[in-house]
Design an enzyme around this catalytic site. Structure first.
Site, mmCIF file in Angstrom:
data_model
loop_
_atom_site.group_PDB
_atom_site.id
_atom_site.type_symbol
_atom_site.label_atom_id
_atom_site.label_comp_id
_atom_site.label_asym_id
_atom_site.label_seq_id
_atom_site.Cartn_x
_atom_site.Cartn_y
_atom_site.Cartn_z
ATOM 1 N N ASP A 26 0.831 -1.208 0.000
ATOM 2 C CA ASP A 26 0.000 0.000 0.000
ATOM 3 C C ASP A 26 0.866 1.259 0.000
ATOM 4 O O ASP A 26 1.956 1.270 0.569
ATOM 5 C CB ASP A 26 -0.923 -0.028 1.233
ATOM 6 C CG ASP A 26 -2.114 0.907 1.087
ATOM 7 O OD1 ASP A 26 -2.379 1.377 -0.042
ATOM 8 O OD2 ASP A 26 -2.782 1.175 2.105
ATOM 9 N N ASN A 28 1.276 3.408 -2.963
ATOM 10 C CA ASN A 28 1.818 3.849 -4.265
ATOM 11 C C ASN A 28 1.357 5.274 -4.609
ATOM 12 O O ASN A 28 2.138 6.091 -5.092
ATOM 13 C CB ASN A 28 1.344 2.923 -5.395
ATOM 14 C CG ASN A 28 1.910 1.528 -5.286
ATOM 15 O OD1 ASN A 28 2.782 1.275 -4.475
ATOM 16 N ND2 ASN A 28 1.412 0.626 -6.121
ATOM 17 N N ARG A 30 0.269 7.676 -2.579
ATOM 18 C CA ARG A 30 0.867 8.700 -1.704
ATOM 19 C C ARG A 30 2.345 8.926 -2.032
ATOM 20 O O ARG A 30 2.844 10.039 -1.946
ATOM 21 C CB ARG A 30 0.690 8.295 -0.225
ATOM 22 C CG ARG A 30 -0.679 8.666 0.315
ATOM 23 C CD ARG A 30 -1.016 7.925 1.571
ATOM 24 N NE ARG A 30 -1.384 6.539 1.283
ATOM 25 C CZ ARG A 30 -1.553 5.608 2.206
ATOM 26 N NH1 ARG A 30 -1.343 5.887 3.472
ATOM 27 N NH2 ARG A 30 -1.922 4.389 1.850
ATOM 28 N N HIS A 43 2.482 3.506 -9.106
ATOM 29 C CA HIS A 43 2.225 2.088 -9.374
ATOM 30 C C HIS A 43 3.406 1.453 -10.119
ATOM 31 O O HIS A 43 3.768 0.307 -9.848
ATOM 32 C CB HIS A 43 0.933 1.921 -10.172
ATOM 33 C CG HIS A 43 -0.300 2.309 -9.394
ATOM 34 N ND1 HIS A 43 -0.519 1.887 -8.111
ATOM 35 C CD2 HIS A 43 -1.366 3.091 -9.722
ATOM 36 C CE1 HIS A 43 -1.673 2.380 -7.679
ATOM 37 N NE2 HIS A 43 -2.208 3.124 -8.634
ATOM 38 N N TRP A 75 -11.909 -2.011 -8.061
ATOM 39 C CA TRP A 75 -12.672 -1.640 -9.267
ATOM 40 C C TRP A 75 -13.368 -0.299 -9.087
ATOM 41 O O TRP A 75 -13.799 0.318 -10.056
ATOM 42 C CB TRP A 75 -13.734 -2.707 -9.589
ATOM 43 C CG TRP A 75 -13.162 -4.031 -10.024
ATOM 44 C CD1 TRP A 75 -13.130 -5.177 -9.286
ATOM 45 C CD2 TRP A 75 -12.553 -4.352 -11.283
ATOM 46 N NE1 TRP A 75 -12.530 -6.197 -10.000
ATOM 47 C CE2 TRP A 75 -12.174 -5.713 -11.243
ATOM 48 C CE3 TRP A 75 -12.288 -3.626 -12.446
ATOM 49 C CZ2 TRP A 75 -11.543 -6.368 -12.301
ATOM 50 C CZ3 TRP A 75 -11.660 -4.284 -13.509
ATOM 51 C CH2 TRP A 75 -11.299 -5.628 -13.425
ATOM 52 N N LEU A 137 10.822 -20.621 -4.449
ATOM 53 C CA LEU A 137 9.802 -19.751 -3.857
ATOM 54 C C LEU A 137 8.440 -19.961 -4.527
ATOM 55 O O LEU A 137 8.357 -20.028 -5.763
ATOM 56 C CB LEU A 137 10.229 -18.283 -4.062
ATOM 57 C CG LEU A 137 9.177 -17.225 -3.707
ATOM 58 C CD1 LEU A 137 9.004 -17.111 -2.195
ATOM 59 C CD2 LEU A 137 9.549 -15.860 -4.295
ATOM 60 N N GLU A 213 0.800 -13.110 12.439
ATOM 61 C CA GLU A 213 1.362 -11.931 13.117
ATOM 62 C C GLU A 213 1.366 -10.758 12.140
ATOM 63 O O GLU A 213 1.827 -10.903 11.003
ATOM 64 C CB GLU A 213 2.794 -12.210 13.577
ATOM 65 C CG GLU A 213 2.909 -13.308 14.616
ATOM 66 C CD GLU A 213 2.245 -12.949 15.941
ATOM 67 O OE1 GLU A 213 2.182 -11.744 16.278
ATOM 68 O OE2 GLU A 213 1.787 -13.875 16.635
HETATM 69 C C1 IPE Z 1 -5.438 -2.789 -0.319
HETATM 70 O O1 IPE Z 1 -5.106 -1.451 -0.484
HETATM 71 C C2 IPE Z 1 -5.441 -3.485 -1.649
HETATM 72 C C3 IPE Z 1 -4.140 -3.702 -2.272
HETATM 73 C C4 IPE Z 1 -2.992 -3.426 -1.744
HETATM 74 C C5 IPE Z 1 -4.190 -4.323 -3.575
HETATM 75 P P1 IPE Z 1 -6.203 -0.314 -0.679
HETATM 76 O O2 IPE Z 1 -5.464 0.964 -0.802
HETATM 77 O O3 IPE Z 1 -7.123 -0.668 -1.777
HETATM 78 O O4 IPE Z 1 -7.007 -0.398 0.698
HETATM 79 P P2 IPE Z 1 -7.910 0.689 1.437
HETATM 80 O O5 IPE Z 1 -8.915 1.189 0.438
HETATM 81 O O6 IPE Z 1 -7.005 1.789 1.890
HETATM 82 O O7 IPE Z 1 -8.507 -0.048 2.588
HETATM 83 C C1 IPE Z 2 -1.418 0.256 -3.456
HETATM 84 O O1 IPE Z 2 -1.261 1.625 -3.487
HETATM 85 C C2 IPE Z 2 -1.696 -0.332 -4.807
HETATM 86 C C3 IPE Z 2 -3.084 -0.801 -4.982
HETATM 87 C C4 IPE Z 2 -4.030 -0.774 -4.092
HETATM 88 C C5 IPE Z 2 -3.407 -1.360 -6.291
HETATM 89 P P1 IPE Z 2 -2.487 2.630 -3.484
HETATM 90 O O2 IPE Z 2 -2.873 2.920 -4.895
HETATM 91 O O3 IPE Z 2 -3.587 2.141 -2.637
HETATM 92 O O4 IPE Z 2 -1.825 3.911 -2.844
HETATM 93 P P2 IPE Z 2 -2.464 4.924 -1.797
HETATM 94 O O5 IPE Z 2 -3.029 4.118 -0.682
HETATM 95 O O6 IPE Z 2 -3.527 5.675 -2.532
HETATM 96 O O7 IPE Z 2 -1.317 5.780 -1.379
HETATM 97 MG MG MG Z 3 -4.074 2.360 -0.705
#
Ligand code: IPE
Ligand code: IPE
Ligand code: MG
Length: 252
Positions: A26, A28, A30, A43, A75, A137, A213
């Protein structure tokens, strides 16, 4: 990604090392925003972090690595961003498959096939078929994945088996449900890492994470690599996994 086949095998982390590490990648968006860049660049950098992490998992002899790459709720993002994420998944497979195969990586993909571009599905099938007998792996890619959807599909499958007389009602137990999930045959994760400072599961591995964990890191996913993986594993090592019993560390 560096040439994985040439990667020197560093010693494994020891007998208490996590067998299965799952990652919610999570942050990308930001990461890009902080730099005044479009989310798409975040991304793309995220894919580089995936490459580093896979390589680190191989070097550390971690048997299973699961990465959350697209959720069933993603989506709801703008069409342009979804196209970018689908394109990256295709490019990742096309660009890295040969190298991952060479490095003896077995690739599994979990998630719902419904609604996914058929071209991407055939790439996924090609990937899983090609690498199915690899013994290094196991890389599990959660794509169009949502745990509630996975559990609902498993329930429907088991109900069909019962309705059609192939399974008795009494044989539906914890193991039967585990085996009906997309992760059948994969051990439950020992360690789950979420980057970006968020502290939630976001519909990831709800069943499988019963005794996992959790390690939450502030680092944004594009900045993740071997150091952060080792940091999370170090935090895992000092946890006391009790599974509802008594501490193995207690002397009482
Ligand atoms: C969780 O991240 C999904 C993935 C990393 C693929 P999100 O960014 O979609 O989650 P929320 O919306 O912050 O809960
Ligand atoms: C994770 O980064 C990638 C996916 C959920 C596909 P985000 O796109 O959720 O990045 P933030 O949370 O908006 O920073
Ligand atoms: Mg996110």
């Amino acid at each position: 990604m560096a040439d994985l086949s040439q990667t020197p095998r560093t010693p494994p982390l020891g007998p208490q090392a996590p067998r299965h590490v799952a990652v919610i990648m999570d942050g990308n968006g930001r990461w890009a925003k902080k730099r005044g860049l479009p989310r798409s660049i975040g991304h793309r950098e995220g894919v580089e972090a995936v490459r580093r992490t896979v390589q680190a998992a191989i070097e550390l002899s971690i048997p299973y690595l699961t990465i959350y790459s697209f959720s069933s709720e993603n989506w709801s993002r703008p069409a342009e961003e979804i196209d970018e994420l689908m394109g990256l998944m295709k490019r990742f497979i096309r660009r890295d498959l040969a190298e991952l195969h060479q490095a003896n990586v077995r690739i599994l993909v979990i998630g719902d096939r419904e609604g996914v571009d058929p071209e991407l599905l055939s790439l996924v099938d090609e990937t899983t078929d090609l690498t199915s007998t690899n013994t290094g792996l196991t890389l599990v890619i959660a794509f169009n994945y949502g745990a509630r959807n996975e559990i609902a599909r498993a329930a429907r499958h088991l109900a069909t088996e019962v309705a059609e007389g192939r399974l008795s009602l009494e044989s539906i137990d914890v193991d039967a449900i585990s085996q009906a999930l997309d992760t059948s045959g994969v051990p439950d994760p020992d360690l789950l890492i979420r980057t970006s400072g968020e502290q939630r599961l976001s519909n990831f591995l709800l069943w499988q994470a019963a005794y996992t964990e959790f390690v939450f890191l502030d680092c944004l996913w594009p900045d993740f690599g071997r150091d952060q993986l080792e940091e999370a594993i170090a935090k895992y090592h000092v946890r006391d996994r009790r599974y509802g019993g008594l501490s193995r560390r207690s002397t009482a």
